[in-house]
Design a protein around this motif. Structure first.
Motif, PDB file in Angstrom:
ATOM      1  N   TRP A 263      34.491  45.190  39.146  1.00 24.93           N
ATOM      2  CA  TRP A 263      33.205  45.707  38.680  1.00 24.93           C
ATOM      3  C   TRP A 263      32.867  47.025  39.369  1.00 24.93           C
ATOM      4  O   TRP A 263      32.337  47.942  38.732  1.00 24.93           O
TER       5      TRP A 263
ATOM      6  N   LYS B  82      36.535  39.157  43.623  1.00 27.37           N
ATOM      7  CA  LYS B  82      36.052  39.014  42.245  1.00 27.37           C
ATOM      8  C   LYS B  82      35.050  40.099  41.853  1.00 27.37           C
ATOM      9  O   LYS B  82      34.809  40.309  40.677  1.00 27.37           O
TER      10      LYS B  82
ATOM     11  N   GLY C 107      28.874  38.637  29.909  1.00 29.35           N
ATOM     12  CA  GLY C 107      30.189  38.012  30.010  1.00 29.35           C
ATOM     13  C   GLY C 107      31.316  38.948  29.639  1.00 29.35           C
ATOM     14  O   GLY C 107      32.418  38.495  29.311  1.00 29.35           O
ATOM     15  N   LEU C 108      31.058  40.254  29.669  1.00 27.14           N
ATOM     16  CA  LEU C 108      32.106  41.230  29.364  1.00 27.14           C
ATOM     17  C   LEU C 108      33.094  41.305  30.523  1.00 27.14           C
ATOM     18  O   LEU C 108      32.749  41.025  31.663  1.00 27.14           O
ATOM     19  N   SER C 109      34.307  41.700  30.216  1.00 28.69           N
ATOM     20  CA  SER C 109      35.332  41.844  31.233  1.00 28.69           C
ATOM     21  C   SER C 109      35.478  43.311  31.623  1.00 28.69           C
ATOM     22  O   SER C 109      35.638  44.165  30.738  1.00 28.69           O
TER      23      SER C 109
ATOM     24  N   LYS D  29      37.957  44.706  32.799  1.00 34.03           N
ATOM     25  CA  LYS D  29      39.302  45.157  32.437  1.00 34.03           C
ATOM     26  C   LYS D  29      39.360  45.636  30.983  1.00 34.03           C
ATOM     27  O   LYS D  29      40.242  46.399  30.614  1.00 34.03           O
ATOM     28  N   ARG D  30      38.417  45.209  30.156  1.00 28.07           N
ATOM     29  CA  ARG D  30      38.405  45.579  28.748  1.00 28.07           C
ATOM     30  C   ARG D  30      37.516  46.778  28.451  1.00 28.07           C
ATOM     31  O   ARG D  30      37.414  47.191  27.302  1.00 28.07           O
TER      32      ARG D  30
ATOM     33  N   ARG E  76      27.814  42.037  33.144  1.00 23.95           N
ATOM     34  CA  ARG E  76      28.144  40.753  33.778  1.00 23.95           C
ATOM     35  C   ARG E  76      27.391  39.614  33.115  1.00 23.95           C
ATOM     36  O   ARG E  76      27.940  38.549  32.874  1.00 23.95           O
TER      37      ARG E  76
END
Length: 114
Positions: free
Chosen positions: A14, A10, A35-37, A39-40, A32
């Motif tokens: 990152w 997980k 709450g950003l991803s 992958k985006r 983090r």
């Protein structure tokens, strides 16, 4: 030589995002917490097709300040340090669970039922 620390899956996106977008440990931690991803991140930083967008580090800083009211986290940890703490916490939980299970085992066998 010390054995290389295992990093849970997980946390790997990152680490890849930090290398790909040349972000600091503080930027990764802020992302983090927001709450950003990871992958985006490519769509957040699409400056070739959309030059009006701010650079990704600046975008993360702006969002963090807007949400938390401060420029940076109080304590900045690298993703490797966070992963090591996560692995240690899981190992401790597993050891506690084994200890509790061995203490709660009955010393006598239960009576047999016909």
């Amino acid at each position: 030589m010390a054995k290389k620390q295992r990093i849970p899956h997980k946390f790997l996106p990152w680490i890849d995002a930090r290398k790909k977008f040349r972000l600091s440990n503080a930027h990764i931690q802020m992302a983090r917490e927001l709450g950003l991803s990871p992958k985006r991140f490519g769509s957040y930083a699409d400056t070739k097709d959309q030059p009006w967008k701010v650079p990704l580090p600046q975008f993360i800083e702006n969002q963090y300040e807007k949400q938390f009211g401060k420029e940076r986290p109080d304590v900045v940890l690298s993703i490797e340090e966070i992963a090591a703490a996560h692995v240690a916490k899981r190992a401790q939980r597993k050891a506690d669970k084994l200890k509790a299970a061995s203490e709660s085992e009955p010393t006598e066998a239960p009576p047999e039922q016909p």
